[in-house]
Write a protein that holds these residues in place. Structure first.
Motif, PDB file in Angstrom:
ATOM      1  N   TRP A 287       0.799  -1.217   0.000  1.00 40.43           N
ATOM      2  CA  TRP A 287       0.000   0.000   0.000  1.00 40.43           C
ATOM      3  C   TRP A 287       0.837   1.275   0.000  1.00 40.43           C
ATOM      4  CZ3 TRP A 287       1.685   2.536   4.210  1.00 40.43           C
ATOM      5  CH2 TRP A 287       2.081   1.780   5.314  1.00 40.43           C
ATOM      6  N   ALA A 288       2.152   1.167   0.152  1.00 39.54           N
ATOM      7  CA  ALA A 288       3.011   2.349   0.239  1.00 39.54           C
ATOM      8  C   ALA A 288       3.080   3.059  -1.112  1.00 39.54           C
ATOM      9  CB  ALA A 288       4.392   1.967   0.701  1.00 39.54           C
ATOM     10  N   PRO A 289       3.031   4.407  -1.156  1.00 30.96           N
ATOM     11  CA  PRO A 289       3.159   5.130  -2.430  1.00 30.96           C
ATOM     12  C   PRO A 289       4.515   4.873  -3.051  1.00 30.96           C
ATOM     13  CG  PRO A 289       3.292   6.633  -0.554  1.00 30.96           C
ATOM     14  CD  PRO A 289       2.872   5.315  -0.002  1.00 30.96           C
ATOM     15  N   ASP A 290       4.543   4.827  -4.392  1.00 31.61           N
ATOM     16  CA  ASP A 290       5.808   4.513  -5.066  1.00 31.61           C
ATOM     17  C   ASP A 290       6.615   5.748  -5.450  1.00 31.61           C
ATOM     18  OD1 ASP A 290       4.423   5.587  -7.173  1.00 31.61           O
ATOM     19  OD2 ASP A 290       4.147   3.690  -8.240  1.00 31.61           O
ATOM     20  N   GLY A 291       6.080   6.929  -5.171  1.00 29.07           N
ATOM     21  CA  GLY A 291       6.837   8.151  -5.448  1.00 29.07           C
ATOM     22  C   GLY A 291       6.742   8.657  -6.868  1.00 29.07           C
ATOM     23  N   TRP A 292       5.996   7.919  -7.707  1.00 30.37           N
ATOM     24  CA  TRP A 292       5.845   8.342  -9.088  1.00 30.37           C
ATOM     25  C   TRP A 292       4.455   8.934  -9.297  1.00 30.37           C
ATOM     26  CZ3 TRP A 292      10.040   8.248 -12.117  1.00 30.37           C
ATOM     27  CH2 TRP A 292      11.078   7.392 -11.766  1.00 30.37           C
ATOM     28  N   GLU A 293       4.392  10.019 -10.020  1.00 25.55           N
ATOM     29  CA  GLU A 293       3.118  10.615 -10.352  1.00 25.55           C
ATOM     30  C   GLU A 293       2.584  10.038 -11.655  1.00 25.55           C
ATOM     31  OE1 GLU A 293       3.449  14.803 -10.473  1.00 25.55           O
ATOM     32  OE2 GLU A 293       4.044  15.014  -8.379  1.00 25.55           O
ATOM     33  N   ASP A 294       1.266   9.985 -11.777  1.00 22.03           N
ATOM     34  CA  ASP A 294       0.656   9.495 -13.025  1.00 22.03           C
ATOM     35  C   ASP A 294       0.950  10.478 -14.155  1.00 22.03           C
ATOM     36  OD1 ASP A 294      -2.251   8.261 -11.264  1.00 22.03           O
ATOM     37  OD2 ASP A 294      -0.318   7.305 -11.722  1.00 22.03           O
TER      38      ASP A 294
END
Length: 294
Positions: A287-294
Motif C-alpha cells: 500500500w506504500a506510495p511509489d513516489g511516481w506521479e501518473d
C-alpha cells in the motif's frame, strides 16, 4: 531438561490457574503458545510470555461471559463506576480504594475478574439472547455437556506433550461417532464474513485442529469442532459455525510447524527472536506510495 512423569488423558475440575500455568513438569504446548512460536511472533516472545503471562482488560467481558454461559470459570467483582479512569466509588471490603488501577490489581491477584456494572448487564442480556437461539440453547443445555475439560496428549512425531482446555464437550457423539467440541467466542460482529476474518486473524483454525486432535487422542473416534460466536452489542446476535476441510488443513500445517519449532527450541534450549545470525531484507508494503506521479 528433567522430565517428570505426567500421564496423558482427560482431567475434569482443574482450576484455571493450574491449567494456564502448565501443570506438566516437563512443559506442554497449548494453542495460544503455538501461535506465539509462529511469525510474526518469535520463540523468544513465546518464552517471555510463558514466564510473564499478560493480562488484557479487553478479555474481561469474555471471561465473565464464559462463566455465565458455561457455568464455570473465575468469579467476577463488579466495579461501580462509569469508566476505568475515575477513582473507585464502591466500598468493597479488603480491597484498595485509592485508584481504579490498584483496585483492579488486587481483584486480579485474588483470582477474580473486575467488570463494570454496565458490562455485566450486557453479559446478562447476552445470556438471554443465547438462550433464545434454538441451536445454541440446545448445545449449552447443562445436562448435554461438560465445561472446561482439560486434555493432555503426546504428539506422535516429536513426543511433545500438548494440552487443550475445551469450553464445552457434548456428552453425545454425532451420527458419525465423533466427539463434539464447542468453543464460545464473544465478538463485535458474528456474520459469516466477520467470523472468517476472526478465524484468520486469531488463528482459530489452529485451535479447531488442536482440539480435535486432543479429543481424538484422549477419547478416540475422531472429533468435530464448532464455534458459537456472539456479538457483544444489542441485539447480541449468535452464529454457530464450523470450519471447512481447507481451513482445518491450514490449521494442522501451522500447528505442525509450531510443534516442531517448540521441540527444536526446547532440545537446544535456545529461543531465538528476529534475525540473530544475519540481517533481513525488507520491502515496502504494497500500500506504500511509489513516489511516481501518473
Amino acid at each position: 531438561m528433567t522430565t517428570v512423569a505426567f500421564e496423558p488423558g482427560v482431567v475434569d475440575d482443574m482450576p484455571d490457574d493450574v491449567y494456564h500455568n502448565d501443570p506438566v513438569p516437563e512443559g506442554s504446548l497449548s494453542t495460544s503458545g503455538a501461535k506465539l512460536l509462529l511469525p510474526p511472533s518469535t520463540p523468544a516472545l513465546f518464552l517471555h510470555r510463558q514466564q510473564h503471562p499478560a493480562v488484557k482488560r479487553e478479555y474481561d467481558v469474555g471471561h465473565v461471559a464464559h462463566r455465565r454461559m458455561l457455568g464455570v470459570g473465575a468469579e467476577h467483582v463488579v466495579i461501580q463506576r462509569t469508566d476505568r479512569k475515575t477513582k473507585v466509588v464502591d466500598d468493597a471490603p479488603n480491597l484498595l480504594t485509592d485508584s481504579a488501577k490498584a483496585h483492579e490489581t488486587q481483584i486480579r491477584a485474588a483470582g477474580k475478574v473486575p467488570i463494570l456494572a454496565k458490562d455485566l448487564a450486557a453479559v446478562e442480556a447476552m445470556a438471554t439472547a443465547l438462550a433464545a437461539h434454538p441451536l445454541a440453547a440446545r448445545i449449552f443445555q447443562p445436562d448435554r455437556g461438560v465445561a472446561e475439560r482439560s486434555l493432555f496428549w503426546r504428539d506422535p512425531e516429536t513426543s511433545v506433550m500438548r494440552r487443550a482446555r475445551l469450553d464445552w464437550l457434548l456428552h453425545d457423539r454425532d451420527r458419525h461417532g465423533r466427539v463434539q467440541v464447542v468453543d464460545y467466542k464473544t465478538c463485535d460482529h458474528a456474520d459469516n464474513d466477520a467470523c472468517a476474518k476472526a478465524v484468520a486473524k486469531h488463528c482459530y483454525h489452529m485451535q479447531a485442529d488442536a482440539y480435535c486432535a486432543a479429543a481424538d487422542a484422549t477419547m478416540g473416534g475422531g472429533a468435530v469442532f464448532f464455534f458459537v460466536f456472539q456479538e457483544k452489542a444489542a441485539p447480541y446476535l449468535v452464529n454457530v459455525i464450523t470450519l471447512d476441510a481447507e481451513a482445518l488443513a491450514v490449521g494442522a500445517r501451522l500447528n505442525r510447524t509450531a510443534i516442531r519449532t517448540y521441540a527444536e527450541c526446547r532440545e537446544a534450549d535456545r529461543w531465538p527472536g528476529y534475525a540473530e545470525d544475519n540481517y533481513n531484507v525488507v520491502s515496502l508494503p504494497r500500500w506504500a506510495p511509489d513516489g511516481w506521479e501518473d
